[in-house]
Design a protein around this motif. Structure first.
Motif, short mmCIF file in Angstrom:
data_model
loop_
_atom_site.label_atom_id
_atom_site.label_comp_id
_atom_site.label_asym_id
_atom_site.label_seq_id
_atom_site.Cartn_x
_atom_site.Cartn_y
_atom_site.Cartn_z
N GLU A 67 44.38 41.96 13.43
CA GLU A 67 45.82 41.89 13.68
C GLU A 67 46.45 43.27 13.69
N GLN A 68 45.96 44.17 12.85
CA GLN A 68 46.50 45.53 12.80
C GLN A 68 46.03 46.37 13.98
N VAL A 69 44.75 46.29 14.30
CA VAL A 69 44.19 47.12 15.38
C VAL A 69 44.70 46.67 16.74
N PHE A 70 44.90 45.37 16.90
CA PHE A 70 45.37 44.82 18.17
C PHE A 70 46.81 44.30 18.02
N ALA A 71 47.64 45.08 17.37
CA ALA A 71 49.02 44.66 17.07
C ALA A 71 49.79 44.33 18.35
N GLU A 72 49.55 45.09 19.43
CA GLU A 72 50.30 44.83 20.66
C GLU A 72 49.95 43.47 21.26
N SER A 111 38.00 43.26 24.44
CA SER A 111 37.55 43.76 23.13
C SER A 111 38.10 42.90 22.00
N TYR A 112 39.34 42.51 22.13
CA TYR A 112 39.99 41.64 21.14
C TYR A 112 39.26 40.31 21.03
N HIS A 113 38.98 39.69 22.18
CA HIS A 113 38.24 38.42 22.18
C HIS A 113 36.84 38.58 21.59
N LYS A 114 36.17 39.66 21.93
CA LYS A 114 34.82 39.88 21.43
C LYS A 114 34.82 40.01 19.91
N LEU A 115 35.75 40.78 19.37
CA LEU A 115 35.81 40.95 17.92
C LEU A 115 36.24 39.66 17.22
N GLN A 116 37.08 38.86 17.86
CA GLN A 116 37.43 37.55 17.30
C GLN A 116 36.19 36.66 17.20
#
Length: 156
Positions: A67-72, A111-116
């Protein structure tokens, strides 16, 4: 193994403290060189661990960090039409609209989806309920595929 982790470590350290080897000419791959564990302080703070046989590190329950890294992305998601939007093909997705407008790189969303997915997998390894949900989801997919193949094979 032989992927250049010690070379990367030396770059982060700013000097050649970790043993490295050459790349094989026949396949362009490195060879395993690290033979003992080392913990070295990094010049800018923190530490570097070089461990033989270590292939990867995962952080359990990294949801807050995501949530912090992908705040946007999290901020845009608040404007999506659906609360459970996966930001793929749903109508009214604010994240997809930002990508189409050039305000958010598509690579960032991938990247967001992969890390999720990685976080969900790591959580399922320690949480029996999540592990069972994952297994049941896989079984349902397999069952559906088998039914599809049986139906396809019956067609004239």
């Amino acid at each position: 193994m032989g992927a250049g982790k010690s070379t990367l470590g030396n770059t982060l350290l700013g000097e050649e403290l970790l043993a490295t080897g050459t790349v094989r000419e026949q396949d362009g791959k490195g060879r395993h060189i690290t033979v003992r564990r080392e913990l070295l302080p990094l010049p800018g703070g923190g530490g570097l661990i070089d461990t033989p046989g270590l292939r990867g590190i995962s952080l359990p329950d990294a949801a807050d960090g995501l949530e912090q890294v992908f705040a946007e992305i999290e901020e845009l998601a608040a404007y999506c039409r659906f609360g459970d939007c996966s930001h793929d093909t749903e109508p009214g997705c604010a994240v997809q609209a930002a990508i189409e407008a050039g305000e958010l790189p598509e690579r960032r969303l991938r990247s967001y989806h992969k890390l999720q997915r990685e976080n969900a997998w790591a959580a399922s390894r320690t949480d029996a309920r999540l592990r069972e949900e994952h297994v049941n989801r896989q079984k349902a997919i397999t069952s559906h595929l088998r039914a599809t193949y049986r139906f396809r094979d019956q067609q004239p």
